[in-house]
Design a protein around this motif. Structure first.
Motif, PDB file in Angstrom:
ATOM      1  N   MET A   1      42.353  42.439 -15.740  1.00 52.52           N
ATOM      2  CA  MET A   1      41.496  41.510 -16.169  1.00 52.52           C
ATOM      3  C   MET A   1      40.444  42.065 -17.150  1.00 52.52           C
ATOM      4  O   MET A   1      40.050  43.189 -17.286  1.00 52.52           O
ATOM      5  CB  MET A   1      40.361  40.969 -15.024  1.00 52.52           C
ATOM      6  N   ALA A   2      40.133  41.334 -18.422  1.00 50.77           N
ATOM      7  CA  ALA A   2      39.423  41.973 -19.434  1.00 50.77           C
ATOM      8  C   ALA A   2      38.035  42.196 -19.047  1.00 50.77           C
ATOM      9  O   ALA A   2      37.458  41.861 -17.931  1.00 50.77           O
ATOM     10  CB  ALA A   2      39.265  40.834 -20.568  1.00 50.77           C
ATOM     11  N   THR A   3      37.682  43.609 -19.684  1.00 50.38           N
ATOM     12  CA  THR A   3      36.147  44.006 -19.402  1.00 50.38           C
ATOM     13  C   THR A   3      35.484  44.236 -20.720  1.00 50.38           C
ATOM     14  O   THR A   3      35.986  44.190 -21.591  1.00 50.38           O
ATOM     15  CB  THR A   3      36.485  45.321 -18.803  1.00 50.38           C
ATOM     16  N   TYR A   4      34.344  43.658 -20.696  1.00 50.75           N
ATOM     17  CA  TYR A   4      33.454  43.303 -21.809  1.00 50.75           C
ATOM     18  C   TYR A   4      32.199  44.447 -21.809  1.00 50.75           C
ATOM     19  O   TYR A   4      31.637  44.251 -20.826  1.00 50.75           O
ATOM     20  CB  TYR A   4      32.849  41.979 -22.002  1.00 50.75           C
ATOM     21  N   LEU A   5      31.842  45.151 -22.765  1.00 48.18           N
ATOM     22  CA  LEU A   5      30.913  46.077 -22.973  1.00 48.18           C
ATOM     23  C   LEU A   5      29.843  45.317 -23.923  1.00 48.18           C
ATOM     24  O   LEU A   5      30.322  44.744 -24.882  1.00 48.18           O
ATOM     25  CB  LEU A   5      31.410  47.312 -23.378  1.00 48.18           C
ATOM     26  N   ILE A   6      28.664  45.196 -23.233  1.00 54.09           N
ATOM     27  CA  ILE A   6      27.504  44.611 -24.293  1.00 54.09           C
ATOM     28  C   ILE A   6      26.418  45.577 -24.382  1.00 54.09           C
ATOM     29  O   ILE A   6      26.245  46.331 -23.411  1.00 54.09           O
ATOM     30  CB  ILE A   6      26.878  43.229 -23.329  1.00 54.09           C
ATOM     31  N   ALA A   7      26.109  45.805 -25.660  1.00 46.64           N
ATOM     32  CA  ALA A   7      25.341  46.861 -25.945  1.00 46.64           C
ATOM     33  C   ALA A   7      24.082  46.397 -26.741  1.00 46.64           C
ATOM     34  O   ALA A   7      24.491  45.717 -27.614  1.00 46.64           O
ATOM     35  CB  ALA A   7      25.963  47.899 -26.928  1.00 46.64           C
ATOM     36  N   SER A   8      23.074  46.718 -26.388  1.00 48.33           N
ATOM     37  CA  SER A   8      21.820  46.646 -27.085  1.00 48.33           C
ATOM     38  C   SER A   8      21.242  47.774 -27.582  1.00 48.33           C
ATOM     39  O   SER A   8      21.109  48.968 -26.900  1.00 48.33           O
ATOM     40  CB  SER A   8      20.576  45.757 -26.307  1.00 48.33           C
ATOM     41  N   ILE A   9      21.349  48.069 -28.960  1.00 45.18           N
ATOM     42  CA  ILE A   9      21.138  49.362 -29.665  1.00 45.18           C
ATOM     43  C   ILE A   9      19.812  49.203 -30.420  1.00 45.18           C
ATOM     44  O   ILE A   9      19.829  48.472 -31.451  1.00 45.18           O
ATOM     45  CB  ILE A   9      22.314  49.722 -30.445  1.00 45.18           C
ATOM     46  N   LYS A  10      19.127  50.036 -30.482  1.00 43.34           N
ATOM     47  CA  LYS A  10      17.713  50.219 -31.204  1.00 43.34           C
ATOM     48  C   LYS A  10      17.930  51.521 -31.744  1.00 43.34           C
ATOM     49  O   LYS A  10      17.737  52.770 -31.347  1.00 43.34           O
ATOM     50  CB  LYS A  10      16.679  50.256 -30.369  1.00 43.34           C
ATOM     51  N   VAL A  11      18.264  51.613 -32.941  1.00 44.85           N
ATOM     52  CA  VAL A  11      18.702  52.669 -34.157  1.00 44.85           C
ATOM     53  C   VAL A  11      17.402  53.249 -34.322  1.00 44.85           C
ATOM     54  O   VAL A  11      16.538  52.692 -34.919  1.00 44.85           O
ATOM     55  CB  VAL A  11      19.503  52.119 -35.294  1.00 44.85           C
ATOM     56  N   LYS A  12      17.458  54.674 -34.096  1.00 47.86           N
ATOM     57  CA  LYS A  12      16.166  55.565 -34.347  1.00 47.86           C
ATOM     58  C   LYS A  12      16.169  56.274 -35.891  1.00 47.86           C
ATOM     59  O   LYS A  12      15.447  56.458 -36.427  1.00 47.86           O
ATOM     60  CB  LYS A  12      15.576  56.454 -33.387  1.00 47.86           C
ATOM     61  N   ASN A  13      17.446  56.687 -36.102  1.00 46.01           N
ATOM     62  CA  ASN A  13      17.939  57.381 -37.364  1.00 46.01           C
ATOM     63  C   ASN A  13      18.958  56.659 -37.949  1.00 46.01           C
ATOM     64  O   ASN A  13      20.256  57.074 -37.689  1.00 46.01           O
ATOM     65  CB  ASN A  13      18.065  58.855 -37.149  1.00 46.01           C
ATOM     66  N   ALA A  14      18.545  55.802 -38.940  1.00 47.43           N
ATOM     67  CA  ALA A  14      19.784  54.695 -39.554  1.00 47.43           C
ATOM     68  C   ALA A  14      20.986  55.583 -40.284  1.00 47.43           C
ATOM     69  O   ALA A  14      22.058  55.504 -40.234  1.00 47.43           O
ATOM     70  CB  ALA A  14      19.285  53.817 -40.374  1.00 47.43           C
ATOM     71  N   GLU A  15      20.243  56.761 -40.785  1.00 50.35           N
ATOM     72  CA  GLU A  15      21.227  57.564 -41.843  1.00 50.35           C
ATOM     73  C   GLU A  15      22.371  58.113 -40.725  1.00 50.35           C
ATOM     74  O   GLU A  15      23.554  58.182 -41.096  1.00 50.35           O
ATOM     75  CB  GLU A  15      20.526  58.590 -42.732  1.00 50.35           C
ATOM     76  N   ALA A  16      22.088  58.939 -39.901  1.00 50.00           N
ATOM     77  CA  ALA A  16      22.741  59.405 -38.830  1.00 50.00           C
ATOM     78  C   ALA A  16      23.561  58.446 -38.374  1.00 50.00           C
ATOM     79  O   ALA A  16      24.836  58.777 -37.826  1.00 50.00           O
ATOM     80  CB  ALA A  16      21.882  60.654 -37.800  1.00 50.00           C
ATOM     81  N   PHE A  17      23.218  57.325 -37.749  1.00 47.98           N
ATOM     82  CA  PHE A  17      23.810  56.223 -37.146  1.00 47.98           C
ATOM     83  C   PHE A  17      24.894  55.775 -37.829  1.00 47.98           C
ATOM     84  O   PHE A  17      25.917  55.353 -37.220  1.00 47.98           O
ATOM     85  CB  PHE A  17      22.727  55.306 -36.471  1.00 47.98           C
ATOM     86  N   GLU A  18      24.861  55.867 -39.029  1.00 46.65           N
ATOM     87  CA  GLU A  18      26.088  55.566 -40.009  1.00 46.65           C
ATOM     88  C   GLU A  18      27.248  56.195 -39.713  1.00 46.65           C
ATOM     89  O   GLU A  18      28.534  55.708 -39.838  1.00 46.65           O
ATOM     90  CB  GLU A  18      25.676  55.583 -41.497  1.00 46.65           C
ATOM     91  N   GLU A  19      27.049  57.336 -39.424  1.00 45.98           N
ATOM     92  CA  GLU A  19      28.249  58.364 -38.992  1.00 45.98           C
ATOM     93  C   GLU A  19      29.125  57.829 -37.731  1.00 45.98           C
ATOM     94  O   GLU A  19      30.111  57.700 -37.711  1.00 45.98           O
ATOM     95  CB  GLU A  19      27.910  59.856 -38.816  1.00 45.98           C
ATOM     96  N   TYR A  20      28.178  57.579 -36.879  1.00 43.75           N
ATOM     97  CA  TYR A  20      28.781  57.053 -35.553  1.00 43.75           C
ATOM     98  C   TYR A  20      29.352  55.573 -35.999  1.00 43.75           C
ATOM     99  O   TYR A  20      30.442  55.507 -35.409  1.00 43.75           O
ATOM    100  CB  TYR A  20      27.615  56.647 -34.705  1.00 43.75           C
ATOM    101  N   LYS A  21      28.825  54.699 -36.688  1.00 41.68           N
ATOM    102  CA  LYS A  21      29.339  53.589 -36.808  1.00 41.68           C
ATOM    103  C   LYS A  21      30.749  53.732 -37.914  1.00 41.68           C
ATOM    104  O   LYS A  21      31.752  52.886 -37.626  1.00 41.68           O
ATOM    105  CB  LYS A  21      28.450  52.579 -37.810  1.00 41.68           C
ATOM    106  N   ARG A  22      30.969  54.738 -38.429  1.00 38.35           N
ATOM    107  CA  ARG A  22      32.078  55.003 -39.266  1.00 38.35           C
ATOM    108  C   ARG A  22      32.973  55.534 -38.549  1.00 38.35           C
ATOM    109  O   ARG A  22      34.526  55.070 -38.588  1.00 38.35           O
ATOM    110  CB  ARG A  22      31.764  55.982 -40.455  1.00 38.35           C
ATOM    111  N   GLN A  23      32.867  56.334 -37.539  1.00 39.57           N
ATOM    112  CA  GLN A  23      33.885  56.989 -36.717  1.00 39.57           C
ATOM    113  C   GLN A  23      34.377  56.097 -35.472  1.00 39.57           C
ATOM    114  O   GLN A  23      35.532  56.358 -34.916  1.00 39.57           O
ATOM    115  CB  GLN A  23      33.498  58.400 -36.211  1.00 39.57           C
TER     116      GLN A  23
END
Length: 95
Positions: A1-23
């Protein structure tokens, strides 16, 4: 059965978070996951939701989700996310 992850994310450091989004997409795909929602404009139509960055992922099943979430591939990215964002996560099985 499919499983869904729902995430609400409040970014504190946008520049550093870009690396996460890229990888992170590569690790998700490696475990059979795919994005259904990744950011985008949100609008509250009922209740008291905070319109932070919302992400919805779909995995073929809960085991593949768990394999990804607990993987060596995601381990350092999870630390990066937790360091630079406050995140609420929930998983739900669906049809």
């Amino acid at each position: 059965m499919a499983t869904y992850l729902i995430a609400s994310i409040k970014v504190k450091n946008a520049e550093a978070f870009e690396e996460y989004k890229r990888q992170v997409p590569h690790t998700i795909a490696k475990y059979g996951g795919r994005y259904l929602v990744r950011g985008g404009e949100g609008e509250v139509v009922e209740g008291n939701w905070q319109t932070n960055r919302l992400v919805v992922l779909e995995f073929p099943d809960k085991n593949l989700f768990n394999n990804w979430y607990n993987s060596e591939d995601y381990k350092n990215l999870k630390i990066l996310r937790k360091t630079h964002a406050a995140t609420d996560l929930v998983i739900v099985e669906g049809i």
